[in-house]
Design a protein around this motif. Structure first.
Motif, short mmCIF file in Angstrom:
data_model
loop_
_atom_site.label_atom_id
_atom_site.label_comp_id
_atom_site.label_asym_id
_atom_site.label_seq_id
_atom_site.Cartn_x
_atom_site.Cartn_y
_atom_site.Cartn_z
N ASP A 128 0.86 -1.20 0.00
CA ASP A 128 0.00 0.00 0.00
C ASP A 128 0.89 1.24 0.00
OD1 ASP A 128 -2.38 1.39 -0.10
OD2 ASP A 128 -3.01 0.89 1.94
N THR A 133 -2.49 4.07 10.75
CA THR A 133 -2.78 3.34 12.01
C THR A 133 -2.61 1.83 11.86
OG1 THR A 133 -5.12 3.01 11.50
CG2 THR A 133 -4.53 5.08 12.59
N THR A 136 -6.02 -0.89 8.05
CA THR A 136 -6.31 -1.39 6.71
C THR A 136 -5.45 -2.61 6.40
OG1 THR A 136 -6.75 0.89 6.03
CG2 THR A 136 -6.44 -0.73 4.27
#
Ligand code: AMP
Length: 180
Positions: A128, A133, A136
């Motif tokens: 990604d 955080t 995902t």
């Protein structure tokens, strides 16, 4: 690490990341990667650097997370001679899906993967653009494991270290190219 382009250091790469304060909502500093994507040398160096730790990882498939993960992950897959698997937002994939719901700062979100995308024992790299955080990426790890895949690593262009996303990916091999 960045030897094949004129970009030699991660600090040089960092100079192509643009901060957009208060986007998409007040208080968030959005890391805009479009200046990096626009520059041929920087784009090339970034994709090489994401793939580099996994060159000998015998990766079968690279998973990209919609939306910005779709820009980088197919290029990482190409370098690793691996296949590409999309993880998409709810309702976008046409065949049978496995779905996961995960908590956001406010409310929840859903991600889906085709149930036949990952086979038992397949070696998977998840890619990604930004580790914030970690919610995902953690959700995608769970999806892959549910389908019987082996998560070899999780790789990001940018890591916002102060948000401690790595703590959600504790047992994983996590790599990021640029840290803040
Ligand atoms: P998280 O689940 O908190 O790790 O958030 C990760 C997802 O949100 C990634 O897919 C990023 O694209 C996006 N994201 C989170 N924070 C930022 C940020 N400050 N700048 C750009 N993208 C972000």
């Amino acid at each position: 690490m960045l030897a094949k382009t004129s970009i030699k250091t991660t600090d040089q790469l960092k100079s192509f990341i643009r901060d957009i304060p208060n986007f998409p909502k007040p208080g968030i500093v959005f890391k805009d990667i479009t200046p990096l994507l626009k520059d041929g040398q920087a784009f090339n160096a970034a994709c090489q650097a994401i793939a580099e730790p996994f060159l000998n990882g015998k990766i079968d498939h690279v998973i990209g997370i919609e939306s910005r993960g779709f820009i980088l992950s197919p290029l990482v897959a190409y370098q690793l001679k691996a296949g590409f698997i999309p993880v998409r937002k709810k309702g976008k994939l046409p065949a049978r899906v496995e779905r996961i719901s995960y908590a956001l700062e406010y409310g929840e979100d859903h991600l889906e993967i085709h149930t036949d995308a990952v086979g038992k024992g397949h070696r998977i790299l998840i890619v990604d653009d930004v580790l914030a955080t970690g919610g995902t990426a953690e959700a995608v790890v769970k999806l892959v494991k549910k389908l019987g895949g082996e998560v070899v690593g999780v790789a990001f262009l940018i890591e916002l270290s102060f948000l401690k996303g790595r703590e959600k990916l504790k047992s994983m091999d996590v790599h990021s190219v640029i840290q803040y």
